[in-house]
Design an enzyme around this catalytic site. Sequence first.
Site, PDB file in Angstrom:
ATOM      1  N   GLY A   8       0.841  -1.385  -0.057  1.00 40.29           N
ATOM      2  CA  GLY A   8       0.007   0.034   0.060  1.00 40.29           C
ATOM      3  C   GLY A   8       0.951   1.268  -0.165  1.00 40.29           C
ATOM      4  CB  SER A  10      -0.113   3.690  -4.598  1.00 42.77           C
ATOM      5  OG  SER A  10      -1.180   2.829  -3.682  1.00 42.77           O
ATOM      6  NE  ARG A  11      -4.948   5.431  -3.133  1.00 46.92           N
ATOM      7  CZ  ARG A  11      -6.098   5.009  -2.098  1.00 46.92           C
ATOM      8  NH1 ARG A  11      -6.446   6.002  -1.588  1.00 46.92           N
ATOM      9  NH2 ARG A  11      -6.570   3.908  -2.173  1.00 46.92           N
ATOM     10  CG  ASN A  88       0.960   1.437   4.842  1.00 53.51           C
ATOM     11  OD1 ASN A  88       0.364   1.997   5.914  1.00 53.51           O
ATOM     12  ND2 ASN A  88       0.371   1.800   3.512  1.00 53.51           N
ATOM     13  CB  SER A 140      -5.486   1.153  13.666  1.00 52.84           C
ATOM     14  OG  SER A 140      -6.737   1.891  14.078  1.00 52.84           O
ATOM     15  CE1 TYR A 153      -8.637  -0.648   9.564  1.00 49.04           C
ATOM     16  CE2 TYR A 153      -8.881   0.571  11.477  1.00 49.04           C
ATOM     17  CZ  TYR A 153      -8.186   0.372  10.439  1.00 49.04           C
ATOM     18  OH  TYR A 153      -7.042   1.054  10.067  1.00 49.04           O
ATOM     19  CB  ALA A 155     -11.478  -8.614  14.654  1.00 50.35           C
ATOM     20  CE  LYS A 157      -5.132  -1.781  10.470  1.00 49.74           C
ATOM     21  NZ  LYS A 157      -4.287  -2.023   9.388  1.00 49.74           N
ATOM     22  CB  ILE A 186      -3.164   9.565  10.008  1.00 50.25           C
ATOM     23  CG1 ILE A 186      -2.824   8.838  11.148  1.00 50.25           C
ATOM     24  CG2 ILE A 186      -2.091  10.163   9.193  1.00 50.25           C
ATOM     25  CD1 ILE A 186      -1.783   9.731  12.216  1.00 50.25           C
TER      26      ILE A 186
HETATM   27  P1  NAP Z   1      -5.247   4.939   2.260  1.00 52.61           P
HETATM   28  O1  NAP Z   1      -4.794   6.282   2.112  1.00 52.61           O
HETATM   29  O2  NAP Z   1      -6.581   4.537   1.994  1.00 52.61           O
HETATM   30  O3  NAP Z   1      -4.095   4.178   1.471  1.00 52.61           O
HETATM   31  C1  NAP Z   1      -4.194   2.693   1.402  1.00 52.61           C
HETATM   32  C2  NAP Z   1      -3.233   2.054   0.750  1.00 52.61           C
HETATM   33  O4  NAP Z   1      -3.230   0.927   0.770  1.00 52.61           O
HETATM   34  C3  NAP Z   1      -3.148   2.411  -0.936  1.00 52.61           C
HETATM   35  O5  NAP Z   1      -2.151   2.503  -1.230  1.00 52.61           O
HETATM   36  C4  NAP Z   1      -3.861   1.269  -1.274  1.00 52.61           C
HETATM   37  O6  NAP Z   1      -3.517   0.940  -2.842  1.00 52.61           O
HETATM   38  C5  NAP Z   1      -3.471   0.081  -0.548  1.00 52.61           C
HETATM   39  N1  NAP Z   1      -4.297  -1.169  -0.334  1.00 52.61           N
HETATM   40  C6  NAP Z   1      -5.599  -1.185  -0.212  1.00 52.61           C
HETATM   41  N2  NAP Z   1      -5.971  -2.429  -0.377  1.00 52.61           N
HETATM   42  C7  NAP Z   1      -5.100  -3.030  -0.826  1.00 52.61           C
HETATM   43  C8  NAP Z   1      -4.684  -4.336  -0.999  1.00 52.61           C
HETATM   44  N3  NAP Z   1      -5.629  -5.219  -1.066  1.00 52.61           N
HETATM   45  N4  NAP Z   1      -3.492  -4.777  -1.526  1.00 52.61           N
HETATM   46  C9  NAP Z   1      -2.757  -3.942  -1.915  1.00 52.61           C
HETATM   47  N5  NAP Z   1      -2.823  -2.660  -1.378  1.00 52.61           N
HETATM   48  C10 NAP Z   1      -3.717  -2.352  -1.117  1.00 52.61           C
HETATM   49  O7  NAP Z   1      -4.936   4.695   3.741  1.00 52.61           O
HETATM   50  P2  NAP Z   1      -4.056   5.116   4.806  1.00 52.61           P
HETATM   51  O8  NAP Z   1      -4.720   6.063   5.669  1.00 52.61           O
HETATM   52  O9  NAP Z   1      -2.795   5.691   4.277  1.00 52.61           O
HETATM   53  O10 NAP Z   1      -3.641   3.744   5.686  1.00 52.61           O
HETATM   54  C11 NAP Z   1      -2.474   3.044   5.830  1.00 52.61           C
HETATM   55  C12 NAP Z   1      -2.529   2.085   6.843  1.00 52.61           C
HETATM   56  O11 NAP Z   1      -2.444   2.759   8.046  1.00 52.61           O
HETATM   57  C13 NAP Z   1      -3.834   1.110   6.874  1.00 52.61           C
HETATM   58  O12 NAP Z   1      -3.391  -0.081   7.373  1.00 52.61           O
HETATM   59  C14 NAP Z   1      -4.639   1.722   7.816  1.00 52.61           C
HETATM   60  O13 NAP Z   1      -5.438   0.808   8.279  1.00 52.61           O
HETATM   61  C15 NAP Z   1      -3.724   2.257   8.957  1.00 52.61           C
HETATM   62  N6  NAP Z   1      -4.256   3.226   9.717  1.00 52.61           N
HETATM   63  C16 NAP Z   1      -4.756   4.511   8.954  1.00 52.61           C
HETATM   64  C17 NAP Z   1      -5.311   5.297   9.825  1.00 52.61           C
HETATM   65  C18 NAP Z   1      -5.759   6.743   9.510  1.00 52.61           C
HETATM   66  O14 NAP Z   1      -6.317   7.571  10.376  1.00 52.61           O
HETATM   67  N7  NAP Z   1      -5.525   7.154   8.337  1.00 52.61           N
HETATM   68  C19 NAP Z   1      -5.251   5.287  11.237  1.00 52.61           C
HETATM   69  C20 NAP Z   1      -4.903   4.029  11.746  1.00 52.61           C
HETATM   70  C21 NAP Z   1      -4.345   3.131  11.042  1.00 52.61           C
HETATM   71  P3  NAP Z   1      -4.305   1.868  -3.991  1.00 52.61           P
HETATM   72  O15 NAP Z   1      -3.844   3.016  -4.059  1.00 52.61           O
HETATM   73  O16 NAP Z   1      -3.895   0.812  -5.311  1.00 52.61           O
HETATM   74  O17 NAP Z   1      -5.832   1.470  -3.833  1.00 52.61           O
END
Ligand code: NAP
Length: 242
Positions: A8, A10-11, A88, A140, A153, A155, A157, A186
């Site tokens: 993950g 890419s973003r 990630n 998380s 989610y 469960a 994490k 975030i």
């Molecule tokens: P995000 O902006 O939605 O980005 C998700 C990333 O995961 C993207 O690069 C996406 O790829 C990739 N992805 C999703 N499903 C995938 C799959 N099946 N196989 C491969 N790649 C996949 O999310 P984020 O906020 O950066 O979250 C990153 C991590 O932090 C996650 O594990 C999330 O649970 C955790 N987290 C986030 C927060 C928050 O507040 N943002 C809080 C706690 C934990 P594509 O671009 O190709 O779709």
Amino acid sequence: MKYALVTGGSRGIGRAICVKLAEMGYYVLINYTSKQDEAENTLKLLREKGSDGEIIKFDVADQTQVEASLGVWLDKNPDKVIEVLVNNAGIRKDQLLMWMSNEEWNSVMGVNLGGFFNVTRLIIKGMLIKKYGRVINVVSLSGLKGLPGQTNYSAAKAGVIGATKALAQEVGRRGITANAVAPGFIKTDMTEGINEKDFKQLIPMARFGTSEEVAEAVGFLASEKASYITGQVLSVNGGLYS
Ligand code: NAP
């Protein structure tokens, strides 16, 4: 050249982690599943940092795809050992348990928990042979305290946190550490629908965090300096009680 893989990448948080690892001198494998253009933007950022990398597409939840893509890369590059793995990739599909569909449960478990298994199992072998490695799992706050509407989610994490602690004990003797980083709120696409104003009074630091702030914690755990830290969960949540 040192090699790292960020699922993950890419973003959002994953992209910031790729950039941080590039700054640390890593050649980064940027995984994504749907947004090729965003993965390419991450690669551009790595190159701007004077490092390099490549894009590797697979759905972390799909064992066949992981083996066909990452497994083949590993077979073709036996001299390139990935020494930092950041699990990630994650999704959330919030729903109260009583309304939750099989798809909402299974997909969230498949990506967040299954993804850890599918990818780490392939990468850990090289680390064991090299007797060095860093596995960092992005979990998380939800996996530590549970959040309503997120039984799936939370469960998944919490499952990754348990797996992190178990893996740390399996591989410690081989110079490999396994840790988790637990972000709070975030600013990324994942939290786009959540209004910061409604939640910030709950957060001691009175704001959402940035992807770069999470990436700094991951960078530290990925570094050689974190050599005696393993099996831990480091919260990056602005002081939210967890
Ligand atoms: P995000 O902006 O939605 O980005 C998700 C990333 O995961 C993207 O690069 C996406 O790829 C990739 N992805 C999703 N499903 C995938 C799959 N099946 N196989 C491969 N790649 C996949 O999310 P984020 O906020 O950066 O979250 C990153 C991590 O932090 C996650 O594990 C999330 O649970 C955790 N987290 C986030 C927060 C928050 O507040 N943002 C809080 C706690 C934990 P594509 O671009 O190709 O779709």
